[in-house]
Design a protein around this motif. Structure first.
Motif, PDB file in Angstrom:
ATOM      1  N   VAL A  36      31.171  21.800 -12.697  1.00  0.00           N
ATOM      2  CA  VAL A  36      30.892  21.298 -14.047  1.00  0.00           C
ATOM      3  C   VAL A  36      29.831  20.210 -14.014  1.00  0.00           C
ATOM      4  N   LYS A  37      29.151  20.038 -15.118  1.00  0.00           N
ATOM      5  CA  LYS A  37      28.200  18.945 -15.250  1.00  0.00           C
ATOM      6  C   LYS A  37      28.968  17.638 -15.292  1.00  0.00           C
ATOM      7  N   ASN A  38      28.502  16.663 -14.524  1.00  0.00           N
ATOM      8  CA  ASN A  38      29.167  15.361 -14.473  1.00  0.00           C
ATOM      9  C   ASN A  38      28.823  14.564 -15.740  1.00  0.00           C
ATOM     10  N   PRO A  39      29.788  14.368 -16.622  1.00  0.00           N
ATOM     11  CA  PRO A  39      29.499  13.654 -17.870  1.00  0.00           C
ATOM     12  C   PRO A  39      29.226  12.174 -17.691  1.00  0.00           C
ATOM     13  N   TRP A  40      29.495  11.641 -16.497  1.00  0.00           N
ATOM     14  CA  TRP A  40      29.299  10.214 -16.241  1.00  0.00           C
ATOM     15  C   TRP A  40      28.131   9.931 -15.298  1.00  0.00           C
ATOM     16  N   ALA A  41      27.423  10.965 -14.857  1.00  0.00           N
ATOM     17  CA  ALA A  41      26.395  10.800 -13.824  1.00  0.00           C
ATOM     18  C   ALA A  41      25.302   9.835 -14.269  1.00  0.00           C
ATOM     19  N   GLY A  86      28.804  15.093  -6.944  1.00  0.00           N
ATOM     20  CA  GLY A  86      27.461  15.069  -6.374  1.00  0.00           C
ATOM     21  C   GLY A  86      26.948  13.657  -6.165  1.00  0.00           C
ATOM     22  N   MET A  87      25.783  13.550  -5.559  1.00  0.00           N
ATOM     23  CA  MET A  87      25.289  12.268  -5.079  1.00  0.00           C
ATOM     24  C   MET A  87      24.895  11.293  -6.179  1.00  0.00           C
ATOM     25  N   ASN A  88      24.731  11.743  -7.396  1.00  0.00           N
ATOM     26  CA  ASN A  88      24.423  10.825  -8.503  1.00  0.00           C
ATOM     27  C   ASN A  88      25.691  10.331  -9.207  1.00  0.00           C
ATOM     28  N   GLY A  89      26.833  10.616  -8.624  1.00  0.00           N
ATOM     29  CA  GLY A  89      28.087  10.191  -9.232  1.00  0.00           C
ATOM     30  C   GLY A  89      28.910   9.323  -8.307  1.00  0.00           C
ATOM     31  N   GLU A  90      30.019   8.838  -8.835  1.00  0.00           N
ATOM     32  CA  GLU A  90      30.974   8.033  -8.077  1.00  0.00           C
ATOM     33  C   GLU A  90      32.162   8.902  -7.677  1.00  0.00           C
ATOM     34  N   VAL A  91      32.834   8.531  -6.593  1.00  0.00           N
ATOM     35  CA  VAL A  91      34.070   9.218  -6.224  1.00  0.00           C
ATOM     36  C   VAL A  91      35.068   9.127  -7.378  1.00  0.00           C
ATOM     37  N   GLU A  92      34.983   8.029  -8.137  1.00  0.00           N
ATOM     38  CA  GLU A  92      35.866   7.874  -9.299  1.00  0.00           C
ATOM     39  C   GLU A  92      35.680   9.018 -10.294  1.00  0.00           C
ATOM     40  N   HIS A  93      34.465   9.556 -10.364  1.00  0.00           N
ATOM     41  CA  HIS A  93      34.221  10.680 -11.276  1.00  0.00           C
ATOM     42  C   HIS A  93      34.950  11.929 -10.795  1.00  0.00           C
ATOM     43  N   ALA A 118      49.180  17.516  -3.616  1.00  0.00           N
ATOM     44  CA  ALA A 118      48.375  16.881  -2.571  1.00  0.00           C
ATOM     45  C   ALA A 118      46.904  17.046  -2.942  1.00  0.00           C
ATOM     46  N   PHE A 119      46.038  16.143  -2.452  1.00  0.00           N
ATOM     47  CA  PHE A 119      44.679  16.144  -2.961  1.00  0.00           C
ATOM     48  C   PHE A 119      43.676  15.593  -1.965  1.00  0.00           C
ATOM     49  N   THR A 120      42.407  15.887  -2.220  1.00  0.00           N
ATOM     50  CA  THR A 120      41.272  15.170  -1.649  1.00  0.00           C
ATOM     51  C   THR A 120      40.273  14.937  -2.765  1.00  0.00           C
ATOM     52  N   ASN A 121      39.540  13.828  -2.672  1.00  0.00           N
ATOM     53  CA  ASN A 121      38.422  13.573  -3.580  1.00  0.00           C
ATOM     54  C   ASN A 121      37.322  12.890  -2.777  1.00  0.00           C
ATOM     55  N   LYS A 122      36.086  13.306  -3.013  1.00  0.00           N
ATOM     56  CA  LYS A 122      34.992  12.853  -2.160  1.00  0.00           C
ATOM     57  C   LYS A 122      33.662  12.961  -2.887  1.00  0.00           C
ATOM     58  N   ARG A 123      32.624  12.383  -2.273  1.00  0.00           N
ATOM     59  CA  ARG A 123      31.248  12.595  -2.701  1.00  0.00           C
ATOM     60  C   ARG A 123      30.593  13.489  -1.670  1.00  0.00           C
ATOM     61  N   GLY A 124      29.772  14.430  -2.133  1.00  0.00           N
ATOM     62  CA  GLY A 124      29.103  15.308  -1.192  1.00  0.00           C
ATOM     63  C   GLY A 124      28.002  16.102  -1.877  1.00  0.00           C
ATOM     64  N   GLY A 125      27.218  16.771  -1.083  1.00  0.00           N
ATOM     65  CA  GLY A 125      26.133  17.578  -1.605  1.00  0.00           C
ATOM     66  C   GLY A 125      26.453  19.049  -1.562  1.00  0.00           C
ATOM     67  N   PRO A 126      25.512  19.896  -1.968  1.00  0.00           N
ATOM     68  CA  PRO A 126      25.723  21.338  -1.940  1.00  0.00           C
ATOM     69  C   PRO A 126      26.152  21.819  -0.554  1.00  0.00           C
ATOM     70  N   ASP A 160      24.183  16.029 -10.102  1.00  0.00           N
ATOM     71  CA  ASP A 160      24.808  15.646 -11.371  1.00  0.00           C
ATOM     72  C   ASP A 160      25.986  16.538 -11.725  1.00  0.00           C
ATOM     73  N   GLU A 161      26.703  17.008 -10.697  1.00  0.00           N
ATOM     74  CA  GLU A 161      27.835  17.913 -10.925  1.00  0.00           C
ATOM     75  C   GLU A 161      29.103  17.396 -10.267  1.00  0.00           C
TER      76      GLU A 161
END
Length: 200
Positions: A36-41, A86-93, A118-126, A160-161
């Motif tokens: 999805v498009k990151n609405p907070w990017a 994606g890299m233009n966002g925060e892990v919080e997003h 159970a979960f993971t959340n991270k920042r990363g690229g394609p 921005d995703e």
């Protein structure tokens, strides 16, 4: 503001033989992801809740509906979730869409689960690895269902995703034989009692 979904991706892994021995019940693991498009990017938003409340429930419903195309929801024994921004966002997003009951309860209710997801959340690229840890949907101590389903999406998440995913397993690990948490607790209690460390 509508939530823009660029693509839906499904990754399925089926194990029939483990350790050279046929599985009594084959293990099928399924991941369904929405890109999805990151609405907070690109900006800092102090209050993310309006977007979360508006879109997390719909995203949860969409992913559950996609999962239902690949397995009977009643057959789900273990589950989990993951998100990568994606890299233009925060892990919080990434966390925003998956760490809300408005998202998680859509999945829990659909499969009759009571355990937390159970979960993971991270920042990363394609192409970054998406790891979905799973546990039994009703019993967090059942180690046979401690599983991890990993997959990649070659073109996501873009800068921005956000990639949001749920994972499911239709069985525990083939030939699981490491016991469970409750067995350990009973054995350790007995050991302490025999050593005189606790009252019998």
């Amino acid at each position: 503001m509508s939530l823009e979904i660029r693509k839906i991706v499904t990754a399925i892994d089926e194990t029939f033989i483990e350790g050279g021995k046929a599985a009594e019940k084959p293990l099928k693991m399924i991941a369904v992801a929405a890109v999805v498009k990151n609405p907070w990017a690109g900006e800092f938003y102090e209050d993310m809740q309006p977007v979360i409340r508006a879109h997390a429930p719909q995203l949860g419903e969409r992913l559950v509906a996609e999962l239902a195309k690949h397995t009977d929801l009643d057959a789900v024994e273990a589950y989990g979730k993951a998100a990568a921004v994606g890299m233009n966002g925060e892990v919080e997003h990434a966390s925003g869409f998956i760490h809300t009951l408005r998202f998680g309860n859509k999945y829990r209710e659909a499969v009759g689960g009571t355990s937390y997801l159970a979960f993971t959340n991270k920042r990363g690229g394609p192409g970054c690895v998406i790891s979905i840890p799973m546990m039994h949907k009703e019993d967090e101590g059942q180690r046979s269902h401690y599983l991890t389903h990993e997959f990649t999406v070659g073109d996501a998440p873009g800068p921005d995703e956000i990639l949001v995913a749920i994972g499911a397993a239709t069985a525990g690990r083939p030939h699981a034989r490491t016991g469970n948490r409750y067995q350990d607790m009973e054995e350790m209690k007995a050991e302490r009692e025999s050593a005189g460390l606790v009252d019998a």
